[in-house]
Design a protein around this motif. Sequence first.
Motif, mmCIF file in Angstrom:
data_model
loop_
_atom_site.group_PDB
_atom_site.id
_atom_site.type_symbol
_atom_site.label_atom_id
_atom_site.label_comp_id
_atom_site.label_asym_id
_atom_site.label_seq_id
_atom_site.Cartn_x
_atom_site.Cartn_y
_atom_site.Cartn_z
ATOM 1 N N GLN A 114 -3.545 12.631 -21.270
ATOM 2 C CA GLN A 114 -3.187 13.174 -20.146
ATOM 3 C C GLN A 114 -4.043 12.440 -18.937
ATOM 4 O O GLN A 114 -4.655 11.716 -19.137
ATOM 5 N N VAL A 115 -3.535 12.626 -17.714
ATOM 6 C CA VAL A 115 -4.058 12.109 -16.401
ATOM 7 C C VAL A 115 -4.463 13.054 -15.479
ATOM 8 O O VAL A 115 -3.765 13.986 -15.466
ATOM 9 N N SER A 116 -5.695 13.071 -15.155
ATOM 10 C CA SER A 116 -5.940 14.210 -14.199
ATOM 11 C C SER A 116 -6.760 13.411 -12.983
ATOM 12 O O SER A 116 -7.217 12.329 -13.031
ATOM 13 N N LEU A 117 -6.842 14.178 -11.826
ATOM 14 C CA LEU A 117 -7.632 13.665 -10.562
ATOM 15 C C LEU A 117 -9.166 13.726 -10.480
ATOM 16 O O LEU A 117 -9.430 14.823 -11.167
ATOM 17 N N THR A 118 -9.574 12.748 -10.058
ATOM 18 C CA THR A 118 -11.055 12.805 -9.833
ATOM 19 C C THR A 118 -11.149 13.794 -8.441
ATOM 20 O O THR A 118 -10.160 14.096 -7.665
ATOM 21 N N LEU A 119 -12.479 14.194 -7.960
ATOM 22 C CA LEU A 119 -12.600 14.648 -6.630
ATOM 23 C C LEU A 119 -12.019 13.713 -5.723
ATOM 24 O O LEU A 119 -11.361 14.040 -4.736
ATOM 25 N N ASP A 120 -12.620 12.534 -5.665
ATOM 26 C CA ASP A 120 -11.980 11.580 -4.676
ATOM 27 C C ASP A 120 -10.536 11.383 -4.898
ATOM 28 O O ASP A 120 -9.927 11.429 -3.849
ATOM 29 N N GLY A 121 -9.831 11.496 -5.974
ATOM 30 C CA GLY A 121 -8.322 11.659 -6.074
ATOM 31 C C GLY A 121 -7.695 12.537 -5.617
ATOM 32 O O GLY A 121 -6.797 12.599 -5.147
ATOM 33 N N GLN A 122 -8.387 13.746 -5.753
ATOM 34 C CA GLN A 122 -7.718 15.188 -5.302
ATOM 35 C C GLN A 122 -7.721 14.859 -3.520
ATOM 36 O O GLN A 122 -6.790 15.275 -3.057
ATOM 37 N N ALA A 123 -8.742 14.347 -2.868
ATOM 38 C CA ALA A 123 -8.942 14.453 -1.622
ATOM 39 C C ALA A 123 -7.886 13.341 -1.252
ATOM 40 O O ALA A 123 -7.084 13.587 -0.106
ATOM 41 N N TYR A 124 -7.698 12.236 -1.792
ATOM 42 C CA TYR A 124 -6.787 11.199 -1.434
ATOM 43 C C TYR A 124 -5.301 11.650 -1.500
ATOM 44 O O TYR A 124 -4.405 11.256 -0.873
ATOM 45 N N TYR A 125 -5.041 12.332 -2.789
ATOM 46 C CA TYR A 125 -3.853 12.886 -3.054
ATOM 47 C C TYR A 125 -3.325 13.608 -2.059
ATOM 48 O O TYR A 125 -2.053 13.628 -1.308
ATOM 49 N N GLU A 126 -4.107 14.636 -1.408
ATOM 50 C CA GLU A 126 -3.752 15.482 -0.450
ATOM 51 C C GLU A 126 -3.505 14.818 1.049
ATOM 52 O O GLU A 126 -2.490 15.173 1.676
ATOM 53 N N ARG A 127 -4.126 13.964 1.182
ATOM 54 C CA ARG A 127 -3.795 12.902 2.387
ATOM 55 C C ARG A 127 -2.541 11.994 2.226
ATOM 56 O O ARG A 127 -1.668 12.000 3.161
ATOM 57 N N CYS A 128 -2.126 11.439 1.215
ATOM 58 C CA CYS A 128 -1.182 10.786 0.746
ATOM 59 C C CYS A 128 0.147 11.745 0.939
ATOM 60 O O CYS A 128 1.020 11.161 1.557
ATOM 61 N N ARG B 198 0.870 -1.149 0.049
ATOM 62 C CA ARG B 198 0.147 -0.015 -0.058
ATOM 63 C C ARG B 198 0.678 1.185 -0.058
ATOM 64 O O ARG B 198 0.694 2.244 -0.664
ATOM 65 N N PHE B 199 2.068 1.096 0.804
ATOM 66 C CA PHE B 199 2.707 2.592 0.945
ATOM 67 C C PHE B 199 3.510 2.832 -0.503
ATOM 68 O O PHE B 199 3.510 3.848 -1.045
ATOM 69 N N GLN B 200 3.810 1.637 -1.232
ATOM 70 C CA GLN B 200 4.366 2.031 -2.637
ATOM 71 C C GLN B 200 3.546 2.240 -3.530
ATOM 72 O O GLN B 200 3.680 3.148 -4.495
ATOM 73 N N ALA B 201 2.376 1.791 -3.493
ATOM 74 C CA ALA B 201 1.467 2.170 -4.143
ATOM 75 C C ALA B 201 0.906 3.796 -4.128
ATOM 76 O O ALA B 201 0.414 4.274 -5.004
ATOM 77 N N MET B 202 0.841 4.300 -2.880
ATOM 78 C CA MET B 202 0.566 5.431 -2.657
ATOM 79 C C MET B 202 1.788 6.473 -3.237
ATOM 80 O O MET B 202 1.557 7.380 -3.830
ATOM 81 N N GLN B 203 3.049 5.871 -3.167
ATOM 82 C CA GLN B 203 4.120 6.838 -3.731
ATOM 83 C C GLN B 203 3.948 6.906 -5.253
ATOM 84 O O GLN B 203 4.228 7.931 -5.817
ATOM 85 N N ALA B 204 3.344 5.756 -6.115
ATOM 86 C CA ALA B 204 3.299 5.699 -7.287
ATOM 87 C C ALA B 204 2.183 6.466 -7.710
ATOM 88 O O ALA B 204 2.437 7.438 -8.793
ATOM 89 N N ALA C 286 4.972 12.478 3.752
ATOM 90 C CA ALA C 286 5.970 13.579 4.333
ATOM 91 C C ALA C 286 6.055 13.107 5.968
ATOM 92 O O ALA C 286 7.142 13.331 6.232
ATOM 93 N N ASP C 287 4.954 12.748 6.634
ATOM 94 C CA ASP C 287 5.012 12.471 8.002
ATOM 95 C C ASP C 287 6.098 11.329 8.306
ATOM 96 O O ASP C 287 6.932 11.119 9.002
ATOM 97 N N LEU C 288 5.925 10.288 7.236
ATOM 98 C CA LEU C 288 6.696 9.015 7.255
ATOM 99 C C LEU C 288 8.311 9.550 7.067
ATOM 100 O O LEU C 288 9.259 9.092 7.756
ATOM 101 N N GLU C 289 8.669 10.245 5.929
ATOM 102 C CA GLU C 289 10.037 10.766 5.969
ATOM 103 C C GLU C 289 10.350 11.503 6.994
ATOM 104 O O GLU C 289 11.671 11.262 7.111
ATOM 105 N N GLU C 290 9.360 12.177 7.675
ATOM 106 C CA GLU C 290 10.112 13.042 8.783
ATOM 107 C C GLU C 290 10.367 12.049 9.812
ATOM 108 O O GLU C 290 11.541 12.317 10.618
ATOM 109 N N ALA C 291 9.641 11.250 9.940
ATOM 110 C CA ALA C 291 9.952 10.252 11.223
ATOM 111 C C ALA C 291 11.076 9.319 11.111
ATOM 112 O O ALA C 291 11.800 9.160 12.042
ATOM 113 N N GLN D 165 4.667 22.159 0.265
ATOM 114 C CA GLN D 165 3.971 21.097 0.676
ATOM 115 C C GLN D 165 4.555 19.806 1.124
ATOM 116 O O GLN D 165 4.212 18.914 1.721
ATOM 117 N N ARG D 166 5.735 19.513 0.804
ATOM 118 C CA ARG D 166 6.483 18.583 1.018
ATOM 119 C C ARG D 166 7.537 18.999 2.330
ATOM 120 O O ARG D 166 7.990 19.801 2.468
#
Length: 303
Positions: free
Chosen positions: A55-69, A3-9, A74-79, A276-277
């Motif tokens: 092109q590839v664009s975000l859906t509304l759900d994708g936009q919300a998920y992207y911001e959380r990802c 899941r983590f790698q999928a979020m990175q991708a 970032a929190d993981l890299e900071e830790a 934002q990073r």
Amino acid sequence: MDRFQAMQAFTRIVELGAFGKAADSLELPRASVTQAIQQLEAHLGVQLLQRTTRQVSLTLDGQAYYERCVRLLADLEEAESCFPRVLNNPRGRLRVDLPGALGRMRVIPFLPEFCERYPELELQLSSNDRLVDLLREGADCVLRVGELHDSSLVGRHLADLPQVTCASAAYLERHGHPRQLAELGGHLAVNYQSPSSGRTFDFEFSVDGRLRTLPMRSRVSVNNADAYVAACRAGLGLIQAPHYHVAAGLADGSLRQVLGEWLPPSLPLHAVYPSQRQLSPRVRVFVDWLVELFGRQAAGETQ
């Protein structure tokens, strides 16, 4: 792919705008990245991306998920960066974009020092004069000359680059040596055009503590720093350029400084990264090294 790698991708696809570019930046097969996104969407039960042939664009759900990802990654890299090994000896790939002449003359010759200090970092450099979109092009850090206007970016000041006004010896023999600003009306300049906006820059001078701008007549325009100096060397007109870029010509006499009483303003140089990073250890050590390097150069320790 977990899941983590999928979020990175997923975040890399959003930032680069293409599955292929994301796969290349992650050093993964494109099929693996495509499958990971399909599995991620199936797990979440929503469509994250709108895909077309262009092109590839975000859906509304994708936009919300992207911001959380972005926040989670970032929190993981900071830790992870809290541990001394990661802080003192970061590893992985660091993607940096440099202005062409600045990189060639003031950064790249000194990179062996950085690579020896951080042997587990792999540098991926791009070099050009246009304004790079950090997110869309996947850069971790960009060096920018001039004032910063993008509020989505964080910039760390590295140096103020002194400029000079100069012309070729051959040009001055043909057209004369201007002694006063008022004499510039009888001279030609090489115009420098922004490769991003197409804007042409007027000449600027510091006069009694104030900035004075003078438009110049020109027959030649360029949008590359090396071409700018080359056109000056060819006798096509006066230029205003960072001192480091014309220092060799000034030293051998092929270029000559003019109007030294009224210098152009110095150009601020910044290392820039997305706001934002979380600043990764890789970027942090590189920017710290750049501060050190340009500090030495300003003090005259490095020529």
